[in-house]
Enzyme design. Structure first.
Site, PDB file in Angstrom:
ATOM      1  N   ASP A 194       2.955   1.989   2.263  1.00 28.76           N
ATOM      2  CA  ASP A 194       3.534   2.623   3.656  1.00 28.76           C
ATOM      3  C   ASP A 194       3.304   1.615   4.215  1.00 28.76           C
ATOM      4  OD1 ASP A 194       0.907   3.198   3.416  1.00 28.76           O
ATOM      5  OD2 ASP A 194      -0.002   4.690   4.029  1.00 28.76           O
ATOM      6  N   CYS A 244      -2.411   9.156   5.848  1.00 31.09           N
ATOM      7  CA  CYS A 244      -1.232   8.979   6.683  1.00 31.09           C
ATOM      8  C   CYS A 244      -1.015   9.297   8.142  1.00 31.09           C
ATOM      9  CB  CYS A 244       0.072   9.587   6.012  1.00 31.09           C
ATOM     10  SG  CYS A 244       0.397   8.957   4.222  1.00 31.09           S
ATOM     11  N   CYS A 300       1.029  -1.043   0.473  1.00 28.61           N
ATOM     12  CA  CYS A 300      -0.397  -0.124   0.147  1.00 28.61           C
ATOM     13  C   CYS A 300       1.129   1.361   0.048  1.00 28.61           C
ATOM     14  CB  CYS A 300      -0.785  -0.214   1.296  1.00 28.61           C
ATOM     15  SG  CYS A 300      -1.726  -1.467   1.432  1.00 28.61           S
ATOM     16  N   CYS A 314       5.769   7.706   2.051  1.00 30.33           N
ATOM     17  CA  CYS A 314       5.521   9.346   1.212  1.00 30.33           C
ATOM     18  C   CYS A 314       5.919  10.462   2.908  1.00 30.33           C
ATOM     19  CB  CYS A 314       4.540   9.466   0.975  1.00 30.33           C
ATOM     20  SG  CYS A 314       3.357   9.934   1.712  1.00 30.33           S
TER      21      CYS A 314
END
Lengths: 395, 207
Positions: free
Chosen positions: B36, B105, B34, B61
């Site tokens: 992350d 995130c 995915c 990211c």
């Protein structure tokens, strides 16, 4: 840091050559006329336009009458594909899963219009399979489309072999090609390639944005897609900027005046870039075809254990612009479809970096880029649980 | 899409980054597929139950790194009970906001911290391993962010029905066929629920 001090995303757009701006200026001011008859202003524009058409035609060994200016590559692709489809009314279409979005979105549109579309797969280097192509051809196949140089990994499709297969089908199959990344980077000879329609774009070769051209081989019938009054061209009716066309022609002259020299220089630079990347960064791999199998301006690599958006942002802070296939950098949060289609993993796609060079790229630019990228990679890997797990295994 | 200066600062110079030697508890959430993955390490004072040190590793990211950095800042020096109250919304706020597609995130960072705390509590007999139930599913769904607006799908009333029988999760989602985020949301749900051994099958229905 000045944004884009080192610009390595030339497959998206490239810096306009100063000579191109100079060539355009008169057509923005005193020579602002459109083509026309029986008046000197219109005749002067006619003459200029014919000259520009000839320049572009010569660059692909075509006739001037086969060159139609459009507002860019996407317009050219739409006019060709929808135009061919309009003339054909229905049937079977073939393209591939790694094609440029212009072709894939048009293919989806054709499906809605009642055409049947077969999507060829691609091998691990993004090359379409010619055996699969042969098998996909049916008695009702009317159109084949391809992206000559892949927009993500730079792989060059075997156009000549494709047209031989299409010609052997026993009935006419029209051949449309997107040459957005191919034009000006690899030789394209319309006398030899067997292509019926082909799109090209000015701003990928240091020309102005907003202008492109469609090559239409003599005898090819296109349905009218853009309706309106013919000012400059009968396919994209309405006004088209003669200034942009003048700039396009100048960019073509500059690119093709020493075509082989330009290509050799780009090839040398991209080989150097890849070699340097391998030297300075461990756990890196090339995406797409190696050596002569790829366009001379494209190097696409996956850097393992780290993510592309973070890398591109850090490079950007050093004034370096590159592209990534990471899902995190895309608005749709999707991994790059070309990389996924050629069998790369999500992680390889997330860590992919695309460098596309131009005539203005220097060896010093590449040295600075790789040195900076090596530092960034080290920094991001020190933060990465995947890399730490690897190091633990190695211990 | 723009990141706030705070996000950029934490991305370029993250706090509390690095693997911890001999942590008292750790947790890893997310998956490389995915894009992350975060690992959080905790050092807890066994008497005072205060988080004395915390660190993280992040594959992801810029916002993934920044949210992990800020969540560790927020947890450091807090008692376990105080730290348990830290949510993804706190992380967002502390970073002066995130672009909607990046809100997930902050959820991952907060989630990893909470799992690490929970792992500590279970290991030290402070709580039982919670039973898996429909409520567990609902709690997980509250962590699924609809990327278009950066809010969770439960708050947005996109979850119409949740069922759980014989290891099979059934979820009805109110997302139209033209909604381009359907696949993303479905993948996120799978990622969040598949980590529970009790879940054998996940069926997501759209209108």
């Amino acid at each position: 840091m000045k944004p884009g001090k080192i610009y390595l995303d030339n497959c998206v757009t490239s810096a306009m050559a100063p000579e191109v701006l100079d060539a355009m200026l008169p057509y923005f001011s005193e020579k602002f006329w459109y083509p026309g008859s029986f008046v000197s202003t219109g005749e002067s524009a006619n003459e200029a336009l014919a000259g520009f058409q000839q320049v572009v035609a010569d660059s692909i060994k075509a006739d001037a009458a086969e060159i139609h200016f459009t507002s860019g590559g996407t317009l050219a692709n739409n006019i060709a594909i929808k135009g061919l489809a309009g003339a054909l009314k229905g049937g079977h279409v073939i393209c591939s899963v790694v094609d440029y979005p212009d072709l894939l979105t048009n293919a989806a549109y054709l499906e809605k219009q009642g055409f049947e579309v077969s999507y060829l797969s691609a091998d691990s280097q993004a090359m379409i399979d010619l055996t699969e192509l042969k098998a996909a051809i049916r008695p009702d196949t009317v159109l084949f489309m391809t992206t000559i140089v892949n927009h993500v990994v730079g792989t060059i499709q075997p156009v000549r072999e494709i047209s031989d297969i299409l010609a052997a089908a026993g009935h006419k199959i029209w051949f449309h090609a997107d040459a957005g990344q191919a034009y000006g980077k690899i030789p394209l000879n319309m006398q030899e390639l067997g292509i019926d329609t082909m799109s090209i774009s000015a701003h990928k070769i240091h020309g102005p944005q907003g202008i492109g051209a469609l090559y239409v081989r003599k005898g090819t019938k296109l349905g009218q897609v853009i309706h309106g009054v013919k000012r400059v061209d009968g396919l994209q009716t309405g006004g088209l900027s003669l200034a942009l066309i003048a700039g396009f022609a100048k960019a073509v002259e500059l690119n093709f005046s020493d075509f082989e020299g330009n290509v050799a220089r780009l090839r040398q630079l991209s080989d150097y870039l890849y070699q340097k990347l391998q030297e300075k960064i461990p756990y890196i791999e090339l995406n797409g075809a190696p050596g002569e199998g790829r366009a001379p301006h494209n190097i696409n690599v996956s850097i393992d254990y780290i993510e592309g958006e973070a890398i591109t942002m850090m490079l950007d802070m050093h004034g370096i612009t590159v592209a990534t296939g990471s899902a995190c950098a895309s608005q749709g949060l999707k991994a790059n479809y070309v990389l996924m289609a050629i069998g790369k993993t999500h992680v390889q796609s997330h860590g992919s970096m695309k460098f596309t060079l131009s005539r203005y790229t220097t060896k010093e630019d590449l040295d600075f880029t790789v040195d900076t990228l090596a530092q960034i990679t080290e920094e991001l890997r020190s933060r990465s649980p995947l890399y730490n797990a690897l190091r633990n295994q190695e211990r | 899409m723009q990141y706030s200066q705070k996000v950029l600062d934490h991305f370029m110079h993250p706090h509390n980054v690095g693997k911890m030697d001999n942590p008292d508890a750790t947790a890893t959430e997310g998956s490389p597929s995915c894009g992350d993955q975060v690992t959080v390490y905790l050092k807890v004072n066994h008497d005072s139950k205060v988080i004395e040190d915390v660190s993280f590793l992040s594959y992801g990211c810029a916002s993934n790194i920044a949210t992990a950095s800020i969540i560790t800042d927020l947890a450091k020096g807090k008692s376990l009970d105080e730290a348990k109250a830290i949510t993804w919304r706190d992380a967002m706020e502390a970073l002066d906001g995130l672009p909607p597609v990046k809100v997930h995130c902050s959820v991952l960072a907060a989630d990893t911290l909470q799992t690490a705390i929970s792992n500590y509590e279970i290991a030290h007999g402070l709580k039982e391993v919670p039973n898996f139930s429909k409520d567990t599913i609902l709690e997980e769904l509250k962590k699924i962010i609809y990327p278009q607006v950066g809010e969770d799908i439960v708050s947005l009333k996109m979850v119409k029905y949740v069922g759980f029988t014989d290891g099979e999760v059934l979820i009805d989602l109110n997302m139209m066929s033209f909604d381009s985020w359907r696949q993303n949301v479905a993948e996120e749900i799978h990622e969040h629920l598949e980590k529970y051994p009790e879940v054998k099958k996940i069926q997501i229905n759209f209108p």
